[in-house]
Design an enzyme around this catalytic site. Structure first.
Site, PDB file in Angstrom:
ATOM      1  CE1 TYR A 150      25.923  13.881   6.954  1.00 42.55           C
ATOM      2  CE2 TYR A 150      24.094  13.282   5.512  1.00 42.55           C
ATOM      3  CZ  TYR A 150      24.978  12.957   6.529  1.00 42.55           C
ATOM      4  OH  TYR A 150      24.927  11.715   7.103  1.00 42.55           O
TER       5      TYR A 150
HETATM    6  N1  NAD Z   1      21.099   8.731  11.822  1.00 42.73           N
HETATM    7  C1  NAD Z   1      20.934   8.553  10.503  1.00 42.73           C
HETATM    8  O1  NAD Z   1      19.814   8.375  10.000  1.00 42.73           O
HETATM    9  C2  NAD Z   1      22.128   8.552   9.582  1.00 42.73           C
HETATM   10  C3  NAD Z   1      21.905   8.358   8.214  1.00 42.73           C
HETATM   11  C4  NAD Z   1      22.988   8.352   7.352  1.00 42.73           C
HETATM   12  C5  NAD Z   1      24.270   8.503   7.844  1.00 42.73           C
HETATM   13  N2  NAD Z   1      24.458   8.696   9.178  1.00 42.73           N
HETATM   14  C6  NAD Z   1      25.829   8.862   9.659  1.00 42.73           C
HETATM   15  O2  NAD Z   1      26.040   7.989  10.756  1.00 42.73           O
HETATM   16  C7  NAD Z   1      26.934   8.577  11.694  1.00 42.73           C
HETATM   17  C8  NAD Z   1      26.297   8.633  13.076  1.00 42.73           C
HETATM   18  O3  NAD Z   1      25.076   9.370  12.999  1.00 42.73           O
HETATM   19  P1  NAD Z   1      24.177   9.668  14.275  1.00 42.73           P
HETATM   20  O4  NAD Z   1      22.785   9.818  13.799  1.00 42.73           O
HETATM   21  O5  NAD Z   1      24.507   8.703  15.363  1.00 42.73           O
HETATM   22  O6  NAD Z   1      24.701  11.132  14.641  1.00 42.73           O
HETATM   23  P2  NAD Z   1      25.131  11.753  16.055  1.00 42.73           P
HETATM   24  O7  NAD Z   1      25.258  13.218  15.816  1.00 42.73           O
HETATM   25  O8  NAD Z   1      24.189  11.297  17.117  1.00 42.73           O
HETATM   26  O9  NAD Z   1      26.555  11.117  16.312  1.00 42.73           O
HETATM   27  C9  NAD Z   1      27.744  11.636  15.763  1.00 42.73           C
HETATM   28  C10 NAD Z   1      28.720  11.836  16.904  1.00 42.73           C
HETATM   29  O10 NAD Z   1      29.943  12.339  16.342  1.00 42.73           O
HETATM   30  C11 NAD Z   1      30.468  13.287  17.251  1.00 42.73           C
HETATM   31  N3  NAD Z   1      31.345  14.220  16.521  1.00 42.73           N
HETATM   32  C12 NAD Z   1      30.981  15.209  15.651  1.00 42.73           C
HETATM   33  N4  NAD Z   1      32.064  15.874  15.232  1.00 42.73           N
HETATM   34  C13 NAD Z   1      33.143  15.283  15.823  1.00 42.73           C
HETATM   35  C14 NAD Z   1      34.539  15.537  15.793  1.00 42.73           C
HETATM   36  N5  NAD Z   1      35.031  16.554  15.066  1.00 42.73           N
HETATM   37  N6  NAD Z   1      35.347  14.751  16.527  1.00 42.73           N
HETATM   38  C15 NAD Z   1      34.851  13.744  17.284  1.00 42.73           C
HETATM   39  N7  NAD Z   1      33.521  13.466  17.372  1.00 42.73           N
HETATM   40  C16 NAD Z   1      32.681  14.223  16.642  1.00 42.73           C
HETATM   41  C17 NAD Z   1      29.249  14.005  17.821  1.00 42.73           C
HETATM   42  O11 NAD Z   1      29.546  14.643  19.071  1.00 42.73           O
HETATM   43  C18 NAD Z   1      28.249  12.864  17.942  1.00 42.73           C
HETATM   44  O12 NAD Z   1      28.232  12.302  19.240  1.00 42.73           O
HETATM   45  C19 NAD Z   1      27.292   9.958  11.120  1.00 42.73           C
HETATM   46  O13 NAD Z   1      28.482   9.831  10.380  1.00 42.73           O
HETATM   47  C20 NAD Z   1      26.126  10.250  10.192  1.00 42.73           C
HETATM   48  O14 NAD Z   1      26.487  11.152   9.167  1.00 42.73           O
HETATM   49  C21 NAD Z   1      23.419   8.724  10.055  1.00 42.73           C
END
Ligand code: NAD
Length: 316
Positions: A150
């Site tokens: 990841y």
């Molecule tokens: N939550 C955290 O603590 C955190 C920390 C670091 C980075 N991030 C990054 O922030 C972003 C959002 O994270 P989150 O916690 O809201 O995650 P989340 O899983 O709730 O949201 C990600 C969304 O992307 C959608 N998705 C996945 N694959 C897809 C595709 N191929 N096409 C279209 N949509 C797709 C999913 O259905 C989901 O709704 C991500 O990129 C994650 O890696 C989050």
């Protein structure tokens, strides 16, 4: 501004989009309801947004779909949050993570360049710092030893956008989020998982001896940081840490969560998990001076808000 938000149905995407709508931006939201966690949860995240945005069910790895979407709308900027998130599952399925997080990001950036959309905000992650021992983490640090597939995909995304900035003039803000929590947090993330266990009176499994630590960031603070980045596009590609700046030990986090839920947690220890890092801690000086970022919500307050949401006492 006319904006495309990818991953709009997720935790951060839905919260961010509510703020964009409140301030008058025009949003098209894209999400494929990836089954990493239930579609019903994501549909629920979208409830208040359905009538306020144009929602497109689609996949960032579908280049044709992206081209059609970008041809049909004239976007000022794209906020790219769609990804397969989560460190541990990426160890089981590195190919899928690479496909969505790296190939998907390349498709999106290429489609933008082809349509002359030159402003991108990209969700990167604190996980790119791997097991760096030099804390707090600064953006200028070397980050070439990610500890999970990841993390590797997020670093690859940053590097690709840096290259696209040089080759095509794409402006990208790569935001390294540090463990985001609050209402709607993904169900597999530690705070959410621990809170459900404490509520049910079940033991909380801590991986390691409890001394690992995380810089937890409340969702509203992260949304402020994303808006700051959107409104202040850099020339070229620029990386920003968005953290809460107060790292907390895992055992202390569970005690604090117990206080927020008003229940005494029972702990069970298990060996540390592959891919997990020992600590995260953000230096946010760059985001503070260039984006006006200033995290406001301390952990006890954020956990109280999360507990109240979990119990259905506050809005979904
Ligand atoms: N939550 C955290 O603590 C955190 C920390 C670091 C980075 N991030 C990054 O922030 C972003 C959002 O994270 P989150 O916690 O809201 O995650 P989340 O899983 O709730 O949201 C990600 C969304 O992307 C959608 N998705 C996945 N694959 C897809 C595709 N191929 N096409 C279209 N949509 C797709 C999913 O259905 C989901 O709704 C991500 O990129 C994650 O890696 C989050």
């Amino acid at each position: 501004m006319k904006l495309l938000v990818t991953g709009v149905a997720g935790f951060i995407g839905s919260k961010l989009t509510e703020r964009l709508i409140a301030r008058g931006d025009d949003v098209v939201g894209l999400d494929n309801f990836d089954p990493f966690y239930p579609r019903e949860t994501k549909e629920r995240n979208l409830t208040s947004l359905r009538s306020a945005i144009r929602f497109v069910e689609g996949d960032i790895t579908d280049r044709g779909g992206l081209d059609r979407l970008l041809a049909a709308e004239r976007f000022d900027a794209v906020i790219h949050l769609a990804a397969l998130a989560g460190v541990r599952p990426s160890i089981r399925e590195p190919w899928r993570y690479a496909h969505v997080n790296v190939v998907g990001t390349a498709h999106l950036a290429e489609a933008m360049i082809a349509r002359g959309v030159s402003r991108l905000v990209f969700a990167s992650s604190s996980s790119v710092y791997g097991d760096n021992t030099l804390v707090p983490y600064e953006e200028s640090q070397r980050v070439d030893e990610p500890a999970s597939p990841y993390a590797t995909t997020k670093r690859a995304g940053e590097l690709m956008l840096d290259t696209f900035a040089k080759l095509h003039g794409l402006s990208s803000s790569c935001l390294r989020f540090f463990t985001v929590y609050g209402p709607r947090q993904r169900p597999e993330m530690a705070i959410h998982k621990f809170a459900r266990a404490i509520e049910r009176g079940e033991p909380v499994t801590l991986y390691g001896d409890g001394s690992s630590s995380r810089d937890y960031t409340y969702i509203d603070d992260v949304v402020d940081g994303v808006l700051g980045a959107l409104d202040r596009p850099p020339v070229g590609a620029r990386i920003y840490n968005l953290g809460g700046t107060q790292p907390v030990r895992l055992d202390a986090l569970v005690r604090e969560l117990g206080r927020a839920l008003d229940k005494q947690p029972t702990l069970v220890h298990a060996p540390p998990q592959p891919g997990d890092v020992h600590q995260t801690w953000a230096d946010v000086s760059r985001a503070r001076s260039e984006l006006g970022y200033a995290p406001q919500v301390p952990l006890p307050e954020g956990l109280r808000r999360f507990a109240s949401w979990l119990r259905g006492e506050s809005e979904w």
